[in-house]
Design a protein around this motif. Structure first.
Motif, PDB file in Angstrom:
ATOM      1  N   GLN A   1       0.872  -1.180   0.000  1.00 20.32           N
ATOM      2  CA  GLN A   1       0.000   0.000   0.000  1.00 20.32           C
ATOM      3  C   GLN A   1       0.902   1.221   0.000  1.00 20.32           C
ATOM      4  O   GLN A   1       1.050   1.918   0.999  1.00 20.32           O
ATOM      5  N   GLU A   2       1.551   1.454  -1.147  1.00 25.58           N
ATOM      6  CA  GLU A   2       2.521   2.536  -1.242  1.00 25.58           C
ATOM      7  C   GLU A   2       1.840   3.893  -1.404  1.00 25.58           C
ATOM      8  O   GLU A   2       2.260   4.889  -0.830  1.00 25.58           O
ATOM      9  N   GLY A   3       0.822   3.927  -2.253  1.00 22.31           N
ATOM     10  CA  GLY A   3       0.223   5.171  -2.692  1.00 22.31           C
ATOM     11  C   GLY A   3       0.327   5.263  -4.205  1.00 22.31           C
ATOM     12  O   GLY A   3       1.058   4.497  -4.842  1.00 22.31           O
ATOM     13  N   GLY A   4      -0.412   6.160  -4.783  1.00 22.39           N
ATOM     14  CA  GLY A   4      -0.387   6.262  -6.242  1.00 22.39           C
ATOM     15  C   GLY A   4      -0.980   5.020  -6.884  1.00 22.39           C
ATOM     16  O   GLY A   4      -2.033   4.547  -6.501  1.00 22.39           O
ATOM     17  N   SER A   5      -0.282   4.493  -7.910  1.00 22.62           N
ATOM     18  CA  SER A   5      -0.827   3.317  -8.608  1.00 22.62           C
ATOM     19  C   SER A   5      -0.567   1.998  -7.898  1.00 22.62           C
ATOM     20  O   SER A   5      -1.173   1.009  -8.275  1.00 22.62           O
ATOM     21  N   VAL A   6       0.317   1.983  -6.909  1.00 24.09           N
ATOM     22  CA  VAL A   6       0.622   0.733  -6.210  1.00 24.09           C
ATOM     23  C   VAL A   6      -0.142   0.707  -4.886  1.00 24.09           C
ATOM     24  O   VAL A   6       0.363   1.095  -3.831  1.00 24.09           O
ATOM     25  N   GLU A   7      -1.397   0.294  -4.978  1.00 26.92           N
ATOM     26  CA  GLU A   7      -2.273   0.198  -3.816  1.00 26.92           C
ATOM     27  C   GLU A   7      -3.189  -1.006  -3.971  1.00 26.92           C
ATOM     28  O   GLU A   7      -3.744  -1.233  -5.051  1.00 26.92           O
ATOM     29  N   ARG A   8      -3.334  -1.774  -2.923  1.00 27.85           N
ATOM     30  CA  ARG A   8      -4.266  -2.903  -2.923  1.00 27.85           C
ATOM     31  C   ARG A   8      -5.639  -2.470  -2.397  1.00 27.85           C
ATOM     32  O   ARG A   8      -6.652  -3.045  -2.753  1.00 27.85           O
ATOM     33  N   LEU A   9      -5.633  -1.478  -1.519  1.00 23.62           N
ATOM     34  CA  LEU A   9      -6.875  -0.920  -0.976  1.00 23.62           C
ATOM     35  C   LEU A   9      -7.136   0.387  -1.697  1.00 23.62           C
ATOM     36  O   LEU A   9      -6.291   1.295  -1.674  1.00 23.62           O
ATOM     37  N   THR A  10      -8.272   0.496  -2.346  1.00 25.39           N
ATOM     38  CA  THR A  10      -8.540   1.638  -3.208  1.00 25.39           C
ATOM     39  C   THR A  10      -9.816   2.373  -2.812  1.00 25.39           C
ATOM     40  O   THR A  10     -10.589   1.914  -1.973  1.00 25.39           O
ATOM     41  N   ARG A  11     -10.014   3.479  -3.470  1.00 27.62           N
ATOM     42  CA  ARG A  11     -11.230   4.268  -3.245  1.00 27.62           C
ATOM     43  C   ARG A  11     -12.481   3.443  -3.553  1.00 27.62           C
ATOM     44  O   ARG A  11     -13.530   3.633  -2.934  1.00 27.62           O
ATOM     45  N   ALA A  12     -12.364   2.518  -4.487  1.00 31.52           N
ATOM     46  CA  ALA A  12     -13.517   1.709  -4.890  1.00 31.52           C
ATOM     47  C   ALA A  12     -14.065   0.863  -3.745  1.00 31.52           C
ATOM     48  O   ALA A  12     -15.253   0.522  -3.732  1.00 31.52           O
ATOM     49  N   VAL A  13     -13.210   0.533  -2.773  1.00 33.17           N
ATOM     50  CA  VAL A  13     -13.674  -0.257  -1.625  1.00 33.17           C
ATOM     51  C   VAL A  13     -13.707   0.591  -0.357  1.00 33.17           C
ATOM     52  O   VAL A  13     -13.735   0.066   0.761  1.00 33.17           O
ATOM     53  N   GLY A  14     -13.640   1.896  -0.531  1.00 31.57           N
ATOM     54  CA  GLY A  14     -13.805   2.785   0.615  1.00 31.57           C
ATOM     55  C   GLY A  14     -12.528   3.183   1.319  1.00 31.57           C
ATOM     56  O   GLY A  14     -12.583   3.725   2.431  1.00 31.57           O
ATOM     57  N   PHE A  15     -11.371   2.948   0.686  1.00 35.02           N
ATOM     58  CA  PHE A  15     -10.104   3.335   1.314  1.00 35.02           C
ATOM     59  C   PHE A  15      -9.679   4.695   0.769  1.00 35.02           C
ATOM     60  O   PHE A  15      -9.720   4.936  -0.441  1.00 35.02           O
ATOM     61  N   GLU A  16      -9.233   5.563   1.655  1.00 38.63           N
ATOM     62  CA  GLU A  16      -8.782   6.895   1.232  1.00 38.63           C
ATOM     63  C   GLU A  16      -7.357   6.800   0.687  1.00 38.63           C
ATOM     64  O   GLU A  16      -6.400   6.652   1.453  1.00 38.63           O
ATOM     65  N   GLU A  17      -7.223   6.866  -0.607  1.00 35.30           N
ATOM     66  CA  GLU A  17      -5.927   6.716  -1.250  1.00 35.30           C
ATOM     67  C   GLU A  17      -5.048   7.947  -1.018  1.00 35.30           C
ATOM     68  O   GLU A  17      -5.553   9.045  -0.770  1.00 35.30           O
ATOM     69  N   ILE A  18      -3.735   7.734  -1.119  1.00 35.05           N
ATOM     70  CA  ILE A  18      -2.806   8.863  -1.052  1.00 35.05           C
ATOM     71  C   ILE A  18      -2.042   8.921  -2.372  1.00 35.05           C
ATOM     72  O   ILE A  18      -1.981   7.944  -3.115  1.00 35.05           O
ATOM     73  N   PRO A  19      -1.421  10.069  -2.674  1.00 34.64           N
ATOM     74  CA  PRO A  19      -0.673  10.185  -3.931  1.00 34.64           C
ATOM     75  C   PRO A  19       0.580   9.309  -3.940  1.00 34.64           C
ATOM     76  O   PRO A  19       0.987   8.734  -2.921  1.00 34.64           O
ATOM     77  N   SER A  20       1.212   9.245  -5.090  1.00 33.47           N
ATOM     78  CA  SER A  20       2.468   8.512  -5.220  1.00 33.47           C
ATOM     79  C   SER A  20       3.575   9.209  -4.435  1.00 33.47           C
ATOM     80  O   SER A  20       3.462  10.393  -4.073  1.00 33.47           O
ATOM     81  N   ALA A  21       4.668   8.488  -4.212  1.00 31.08           N
ATOM     82  CA  ALA A  21       5.804   9.067  -3.494  1.00 31.08           C
ATOM     83  C   ALA A  21       6.328  10.300  -4.220  1.00 31.08           C
ATOM     84  O   ALA A  21       6.634  11.329  -3.589  1.00 31.08           O
ATOM     85  N   ALA A  22       6.445  10.217  -5.541  1.00 25.73           N
ATOM     86  CA  ALA A  22       6.962  11.358  -6.300  1.00 25.73           C
ATOM     87  C   ALA A  22       6.054  12.574  -6.148  1.00 25.73           C
ATOM     88  O   ALA A  22       6.535  13.707  -5.972  1.00 25.73           O
ATOM     89  N   ALA A  23       4.748  12.354  -6.193  1.00 27.91           N
ATOM     90  CA  ALA A  23       3.801  13.462  -6.055  1.00 27.91           C
ATOM     91  C   ALA A  23       3.851  14.061  -4.663  1.00 27.91           C
ATOM     92  O   ALA A  23       3.763  15.288  -4.495  1.00 27.91           O
ATOM     93  N   ILE A  24       4.010  13.213  -3.653  1.00 27.70           N
ATOM     94  CA  ILE A  24       4.083  13.711  -2.274  1.00 27.70           C
ATOM     95  C   ILE A  24       5.317  14.593  -2.088  1.00 27.70           C
ATOM     96  O   ILE A  24       5.239  15.705  -1.560  1.00 27.70           O
TER      97      ILE A  24
END
Length: 361
Positions: free
Chosen positions: A96-119
């Motif tokens: 669950q890194e953030g950005g595109s590498v996430e197993r828990l997503t907004r679709a299942v109710g998880f609040e995603e965070i941006p990618s490391a580069a974006a942060i």
């Protein structure tokens, strides 16, 4: 103040870790972390892996996105996994890194965070810490105890197909990577989660993707890629370090994940890492295309690997954990040095599991 458990504290944890397992089979089982099929507690594959945990045949599980149907389903599975081994809890892990590498997503109710580069490009270190705290608290609330983050690869190759392409690195600069990684680790540890530095010895300069096949970093890799590991380990970091399947031929002809020169020589001896060494997925093309299962297991353990990670996606089967454990036991029964390696890894694993769930903030 140091952000991490001190090396002394880690050593004391190892020295006082209870010897839960009494048999070679059980010690070997703790070295196996396995992916699984299914997305609900009632699925046959989930029941099978829960039984394997209960019987000490494996030491943990790893989620992929296909295992995530809803928060309720995930938390129910995780409660079952924990209940299966209450005395020595399993590693319940995900990326669950953030950005595109996430197993828990907004679709299942998880609040995603941006990618490391974006942060790193849009937030100060202090602002990033708040973001990481929200992420870590949420991951823990879903019942996980291991998050394979942060990525400490340096994004030195803008054309890199697996790190730079997806913004998985904080920066090409070692100091920036280290500063943001410190905050990600501290936030996760404060939530009682175990973290992992990855992908040792450095995937950011490569021109290839180890998911797909052999990746040679002989000409691209530079010693500065070790700088985040050196700095964080010097501060006492002793959770996981995930070793990639990268080949630097002037160090070793083998992928780093199978190489004693990299794991024992560089990571343990030179950098002084005292924690648990875990492989990147041993079913990636860089390994699967060149080594059979027995040779992979044997080489990894003798190189100094503590936890063998299999996504169980190449040829998915409930028996994979049994196959790996049988190889570990057979090799140990034939070779005292191999058995000593299992015992050494088991001690580190138990010490790390003894810290899971304990806030260090």
């Amino acid at each position: 103040m140091r952000l991490f458990l001190s090396t002394l504290a880690a050593a004391l944890a190892l020295a006082t870790a209870p010897a839960f397992a009494q048999t070679l089979d059980e010690m070997a089982g703790q070295m196996i972390l396995l992916g699984f099929s299914g997305d609900s507690a009632g699925d046959a594959s989930v029941r099978a892996v829960t039984t394997q945990l209960a019987e000490g045949e494996i030491g943990g599980v790893m989620y992929l996105r296909t295992n995530v149907a809803s928060r309720d389903a995930v938390t129910e599975m995780n409660r079952g996994f924990l209940a299966a081994t209450p005395d020595l809890p399993p590693f319940i892990s995900l990326d669950q890194e953030g950005g595109s590498v996430e197993r828990l997503t907004r679709a299942v109710g998880f609040e995603e965070i941006p990618s490391a580069a974006a942060i790193a490009s849009s937030r100060s270190v202090a602002e990033a810490r708040v973001l990481f705290e929200h992420q870590a608290d949420a991951v823990a609330a879903w019942g996980f105890n291991v998050n394979f983050t942060p990525v400490v690869d340096l994004a030195t190759n803008p054309a890199n197909p697996v790190i730079a392409k997806f913004g998985r690195s904080f920066s090409a600069g070692a100091n920036i990577v280290t500063a943001y990684a410190e905050q990600a680790i501290a936030a996760h540890q404060a939530a009682g989660l175990v973290t992992s530095l990855k992908h040792f010895p450095g995937h950011g300069s490569s021109a290839g993707d180890t998911h797909e096949g052999y990746v040679d970093i002989t000409e691209s890799w530079d010693d500065t890629e070790l700088a985040p590991y050196r700095a964080l380990i010097a501060q006492g970091y002793s959770d996981f370090v995930m070793v990639g399947h990268l080949v630097k031929t002037d160090i070793s002809p083998l992928p780093a994940s199978l190489s004693p020169e990299w794991i024992t020589g560089v990571l343990r001896d030179d950098l002084g890492f005292k924690g648990v060494v875990i492989s990147d997925d041993l079913e990636m093309g860089a390994i699967r295309q060149h080594y059979g299962l027995r040779e992979t297991v044997r080489r990894a353990v003798l190189a100094g690997m503590d936890v063998l990670l299999f996504s169980n996606t190449s040829k998915p089967r409930a028996s994979l954990g049994d196959e790996v454990r049988a190889i570990l036991v057979e090799e140990a029964e034939a070779d005292p040095a191999f058995r000593a390696r299992i015992e050494e890894s088991y001690g580190r694993i138990v010490a790390l599991k003894g810290r899971m769930g304990r806030s260090t903030g």
